[in-house]
Design an enzyme around this catalytic site. Structure first.
Site, PDB file in Angstrom:
ATOM      1  N   ASP A  57       0.792  -1.232   0.000  1.00 32.31           N
ATOM      2  CA  ASP A  57       0.000   0.000   0.000  1.00 32.31           C
ATOM      3  C   ASP A  57       0.829   1.289   0.000  1.00 32.31           C
ATOM      4  O   ASP A  57       0.249   2.371  -0.033  1.00 32.31           O
ATOM      5  CB  ASP A  57      -0.957   0.028   1.195  1.00 32.31           C
ATOM      6  CG  ASP A  57      -0.227  -0.040   2.528  1.00 32.31           C
ATOM      7  OD1 ASP A  57       1.015  -0.102   2.514  1.00 32.31           O
ATOM      8  OD2 ASP A  57      -0.893  -0.031   3.570  1.00 32.31           O
ATOM      9  N   ARG A 248      -4.113   5.076   6.237  1.00 35.64           N
ATOM     10  CA  ARG A 248      -4.485   4.649   4.889  1.00 35.64           C
ATOM     11  C   ARG A 248      -5.621   5.499   4.358  1.00 35.64           C
ATOM     12  O   ARG A 248      -6.186   6.323   5.068  1.00 35.64           O
ATOM     13  CB  ARG A 248      -4.899   3.179   4.948  1.00 35.64           C
ATOM     14  CG  ARG A 248      -3.722   2.227   5.173  1.00 35.64           C
ATOM     15  CD  ARG A 248      -3.120   1.885   3.839  1.00 35.64           C
ATOM     16  NE  ARG A 248      -4.170   1.363   2.987  1.00 35.64           N
ATOM     17  CZ  ARG A 248      -4.601   0.098   2.999  1.00 35.64           C
ATOM     18  NH1 ARG A 248      -4.017  -0.777   3.761  1.00 35.64           N
ATOM     19  NH2 ARG A 248      -5.596  -0.284   2.207  1.00 35.64           N
ATOM     20  N   TYR A 256       1.064  -3.176  11.556  1.00 36.00           N
ATOM     21  CA  TYR A 256       2.033  -4.265  11.388  1.00 36.00           C
ATOM     22  C   TYR A 256       2.489  -4.639  12.790  1.00 36.00           C
ATOM     23  O   TYR A 256       2.998  -3.784  13.521  1.00 36.00           O
ATOM     24  CB  TYR A 256       3.270  -3.800  10.609  1.00 36.00           C
ATOM     25  CG  TYR A 256       3.081  -3.699   9.112  1.00 36.00           C
ATOM     26  CD1 TYR A 256       3.049  -4.839   8.322  1.00 36.00           C
ATOM     27  CD2 TYR A 256       2.988  -2.459   8.490  1.00 36.00           C
ATOM     28  CE1 TYR A 256       2.906  -4.744   6.944  1.00 36.00           C
ATOM     29  CE2 TYR A 256       2.838  -2.353   7.121  1.00 36.00           C
ATOM     30  CZ  TYR A 256       2.796  -3.510   6.353  1.00 36.00           C
ATOM     31  OH  TYR A 256       2.657  -3.407   4.991  1.00 36.00           O
ATOM     32  N   PRO A 334       8.088  -5.755   4.446  1.00 31.49           N
ATOM     33  CA  PRO A 334       7.391  -4.598   3.885  1.00 31.49           C
ATOM     34  C   PRO A 334       7.572  -3.332   4.716  1.00 31.49           C
ATOM     35  O   PRO A 334       7.020  -2.285   4.372  1.00 31.49           O
ATOM     36  CB  PRO A 334       5.919  -5.043   3.927  1.00 31.49           C
ATOM     37  CG  PRO A 334       5.852  -5.965   5.077  1.00 31.49           C
ATOM     38  CD  PRO A 334       7.200  -6.617   5.217  1.00 31.49           C
TER      39      PRO A 334
HETATM   40  C1  LIG Z   1      -0.691 -12.224   0.570  1.00 30.14           C
HETATM   41  C2  LIG Z   1       0.284 -11.085   0.377  1.00 30.14           C
HETATM   42  C3  LIG Z   1       0.382 -10.123   1.353  1.00 30.14           C
HETATM   43  C4  LIG Z   1       1.250  -9.058   1.195  1.00 30.14           C
HETATM   44  N1  LIG Z   1       1.301  -8.106   2.171  1.00 30.14           N
HETATM   45  C5  LIG Z   1       2.057  -7.030   2.008  1.00 30.14           C
HETATM   46  C6  LIG Z   1       2.056  -6.019   2.966  1.00 30.14           C
HETATM   47  O1  LIG Z   1       1.380  -6.126   3.978  1.00 30.14           O
HETATM   48  N2  LIG Z   1       2.825  -4.916   2.723  1.00 30.14           N
HETATM   49  C7  LIG Z   1       3.611  -4.808   1.604  1.00 30.14           C
HETATM   50  O2  LIG Z   1       4.299  -3.792   1.411  1.00 30.14           O
HETATM   51  N3  LIG Z   1       3.653  -5.780   0.702  1.00 30.14           N
HETATM   52  C8  LIG Z   1       2.896  -6.882   0.872  1.00 30.14           C
HETATM   53  N4  LIG Z   1       2.929  -7.863  -0.048  1.00 30.14           N
HETATM   54  C9  LIG Z   1       3.907  -7.781  -1.118  1.00 30.14           C
HETATM   55  C10 LIG Z   1       3.468  -6.880  -2.220  1.00 30.14           C
HETATM   56  O3  LIG Z   1       2.155  -7.214  -2.567  1.00 30.14           O
HETATM   57  C11 LIG Z   1       4.468  -7.041  -3.353  1.00 30.14           C
HETATM   58  O4  LIG Z   1       5.755  -6.599  -2.940  1.00 30.14           O
HETATM   59  C12 LIG Z   1       4.119  -6.299  -4.597  1.00 30.14           C
HETATM   60  O5  LIG Z   1       2.778  -6.472  -4.913  1.00 30.14           O
HETATM   61  C13 LIG Z   1       5.035  -6.800  -5.707  1.00 30.14           C
HETATM   62  O6  LIG Z   1       4.442  -6.669  -6.960  1.00 30.14           O
HETATM   63  P1  LIG Z   1       4.620  -7.796  -8.077  1.00 30.14           P
HETATM   64  O7  LIG Z   1       3.827  -7.295  -9.215  1.00 30.14           O
HETATM   65  O8  LIG Z   1       6.042  -8.108  -8.246  1.00 30.14           O
HETATM   66  O9  LIG Z   1       3.983  -9.128  -7.466  1.00 30.14           O
HETATM   67  P2  LIG Z   1       2.485  -9.471  -7.056  1.00 30.14           P
HETATM   68  O10 LIG Z   1       1.770  -8.302  -6.516  1.00 30.14           O
HETATM   69  O11 LIG Z   1       2.571 -10.695  -6.206  1.00 30.14           O
HETATM   70  O12 LIG Z   1       1.789  -9.830  -8.439  1.00 30.14           O
HETATM   71  C14 LIG Z   1       2.040 -11.032  -9.121  1.00 30.14           C
HETATM   72  C15 LIG Z   1       0.875 -11.296 -10.055  1.00 30.14           C
HETATM   73  O13 LIG Z   1       1.182 -12.464 -10.804  1.00 30.14           O
HETATM   74  C16 LIG Z   1       0.067 -13.329 -10.820  1.00 30.14           C
HETATM   75  N5  LIG Z   1       0.565 -14.686 -10.987  1.00 30.14           N
HETATM   76  C17 LIG Z   1       1.275 -15.425 -10.113  1.00 30.14           C
HETATM   77  N6  LIG Z   1       1.579 -16.612 -10.637  1.00 30.14           N
HETATM   78  C18 LIG Z   1       1.045 -16.638 -11.881  1.00 30.14           C
HETATM   79  C19 LIG Z   1       1.022 -17.602 -12.916  1.00 30.14           C
HETATM   80  N7  LIG Z   1       1.622 -18.805 -12.781  1.00 30.14           N
HETATM   81  N8  LIG Z   1       0.367 -17.300 -14.052  1.00 30.14           N
HETATM   82  C20 LIG Z   1      -0.259 -16.104 -14.213  1.00 30.14           C
HETATM   83  N9  LIG Z   1      -0.254 -15.150 -13.263  1.00 30.14           N
HETATM   84  C21 LIG Z   1       0.391 -15.408 -12.113  1.00 30.14           C
HETATM   85  C22 LIG Z   1      -0.637 -13.075  -9.490  1.00 30.14           C
HETATM   86  O14 LIG Z   1      -2.011 -13.431  -9.569  1.00 30.14           O
HETATM   87  C23 LIG Z   1      -0.428 -11.581  -9.323  1.00 30.14           C
HETATM   88  O15 LIG Z   1      -1.463 -10.815  -9.883  1.00 30.14           O
HETATM   89  C24 LIG Z   1       2.060  -8.952   0.063  1.00 30.14           C
HETATM   90  C25 LIG Z   1       1.970  -9.928  -0.932  1.00 30.14           C
HETATM   91  C26 LIG Z   1       1.081 -10.989  -0.791  1.00 30.14           C
HETATM   92  C27 LIG Z   1       0.978 -12.025  -1.880  1.00 30.14           C
END
Ligand SMILES: Cc1cc2nc3c(=O)[nH]c(=O)nc-3n(C[C@H](O)[C@H](O)[C@H](O)COP(=O)(O)OP(=O)(O)OC[C@H]3O[C@@H](n4cnc5c(N)ncnc54)[C@H](O)[C@@H]3O)c2cc1C
Length: 412
Positions: A57, A248, A256, A334
């Site tokens: 966020d 927020r 946290y 995070p």
């Molecule tokens: C449950 C959870 C809780 C989190 N809590 C926090 C928090 O409290 N604070 C914080 O700062 N960060 C948190 N994070 C981390 C934060 O969300 C990430 O650092 C950030 O979103 C990174 O972005 P990204 O696009 O690299 O990955 P992500 O946001 O994880 O996006 C990855 C995308 O790829 C898709 N995907 C995955 N595997 C496949 C596949 N095989 N085929 C097709 N699509 C696929 C997923 O559906 C998702 O939409 C959390 C992450 C998760 C999963």
């Protein structure tokens, strides 16, 4: 190199860039490529819908500057909450906690247009990209997963070739449907598919680093509290544990809270979410916040628990044809609010380079600088995170604990 599988697929397409994963990293890449005039971009995600609540966020000043450069910052600012002040609470002599300091949340205020952090939940950030991409003809295909990927090594140096073959499965259709499987021939593929990246695993890229012992609970709620700094970012150290409060959008806050491993770790050493819940996390927070109080809300917006892994991928690309970005190549706590920022900045870095190479205004060797620049950034971030997580999780300095973490140390 992993080999492809023979599948019955009636559809076969060529694209310049296939992006797997429509989280912040993947969406930034798709948006930035489309904005740079690359019109052959495909983005797919396994989820039927975007994130509805929770997860990351925090938007840092440098990321807000990127949004501004694309004309997206007005919407970010109108939907998000600005954090200007960080407050610090430490143990008081009478037990409980007291205010130690209030400082500007962002220190280098003269070097940015945005001398503050913005908080807005991940789903709303994703919507900013999705809505603006739609205007340029790019939509996320859902729910779609890759089932095989192979790179034709003989073609990787040929600018006109489509050397990456990916089989996609449309998971909501029936296996006998014509559109169930699709073969995509791509010039470039980006794996932006999160911490458990399928692309990373299938490209045999390993993660380097360790799991830590720090376990955190996260809960989003609208608070009823007498803590005076609840609309400031708060770092709270008490003799009963540590807690961070992030204001927020709307009246919500995020807490946290550091949890005791024995309460939530199963016999196999894994976090067992069924042993926790928002009520349990809030009860731990109450002990940390004493003498301030926080009421039980009527409902919780979102919650989770997790154990921190501090890891970086050994490489970010295979033949500069398949790349990984975001959580797929680095994970850390995070608390410094950098996960989503570092992820979007990875793909921002890659997208303009891909656009130049695809348009013929840049040589393919430009793509080598992606790993060179972004892997170093992730390593620095993880080194910082190690220090920060230790300070945050350490016992506070007090008369009885002279080795503890002092406020001056933490502020520094
Ligand atoms: C449950 C959870 C809780 C989190 N809590 C926090 C928090 O409290 N604070 C914080 O700062 N960060 C948190 N994070 C981390 C934060 O969300 C990430 O650092 C950030 O979103 C990174 O972005 P990204 O696009 O690299 O990955 P992500 O946001 O994880 O996006 C990855 C995308 O790829 C898709 N995907 C995955 N595997 C496949 C596949 N095989 N085929 C097709 N699509 C696929 C997923 O559906 C998702 O939409 C959390 C992450 C998760 C999963």
């Amino acid at each position: 190199m992993p080999t492809g599988v023979a599948v019955k697929a009636t559809k076969s397409n060529k694209v310049d860039v296939l992006i797997i994963g429509a989280g912040p990293a993947g969406l930034m890449c798709a948006f930035a490529l489309a904005r740079a005039g690359v019109d052959s971009v495909r983005i797919v995600d396994q989820r039927p819908t975007k994130v509805a609540a929770g997860q990351a966020d925090g938007i840092q000043p440098r990321t807000a500057e990127i949004f501004k450069s694309y004309g997206l910052s007005d919407r970010l600012l109108s939907e998000g909450t600005q954090l200007h002040v960080a407050a610090f609470y430490n143990p008081s002599k009478s037990g409980g906690i007291e205010l130690t300091d209030r400082v500007p949340d962002v220190t280098a205020t003269d070097s940015t247009n945005f001398p503050f952090e913005v908080t807005l939940h991940q789903g709303a950030i994703e919507s900013i990209f999705i809505d603006n991409m739609r205007d340029m003809g790019v939509e996320v295909s859902r729910p779609v997963v890759p089932t095989s990927i192979e790179v034709d090594e003989a073609l990787v140096e040929d600018d006109e070739a489509y050397p990456v073959r990916v089989v996609l499965e449309h998971t909501e259709s029936e296996p006998e449907d014509e559109e169930h499987n699709e073969i995509v021939h791509a010039k470039y593929v980006l794996g932006a598919d999160g911490a458990h990246s399928w692309v990373r695993k299938h490209m045999n890229i390993s993660m380097q680093g360790e799991q830590t012992n720090y376990i955190w609970g996260v809960v989003d709620l609208v608070p009823e509290t007498n803590l005076p700094d609840v609309r400031n970012k708060c770092a709270i150290h008490s003799n009963n544990g540590s807690c961070m409060i992030i204001p927020r959008e709307g009246d919500k806050i995020r807490l946290y809270i550091q949890l005791d491993g024995k309460d939530v770790i199963d016999d196999g050493g894994r976090v067992d979410k069924s042993r926790a819940g928002p009520e349990m996390i809030l009860n731990v927070a109450r002990k940390t916040l004493h003498p301030f109080t926080i009421e039980t809300p009527q409902s919780y917006d979102w919650w989770t628990i997790y154990i921190i892994g501090q890891r970086v991928a050994e490489r970010y690309s295979v033949h500069d044809r398949v790349f990984i970005a975001g959580d797929a190549c680095h994970t850390h706590s995070p608390k410094a609010g950098q996960g989503m920022n570092a992820s979007m900045q990875d793909s921002y870095n890659l997208a303009w380079k891909l656009a130049h190479v695809l348009k013929g205004t840049g040589h393919r060797t430009l793509l080598q600088t992606y790993e060179l620049e972004r892997r170093k950034y992730a390593q620095d971030l993880i080194n910082f995170d190690k220090k920060f997580a230790k300070l945050f999780s350490g016992k506070p300095h007090s008369e009885l604990n002279s080795d503890g973490v002092s406020h001056a140390e933490f502020l520094q």
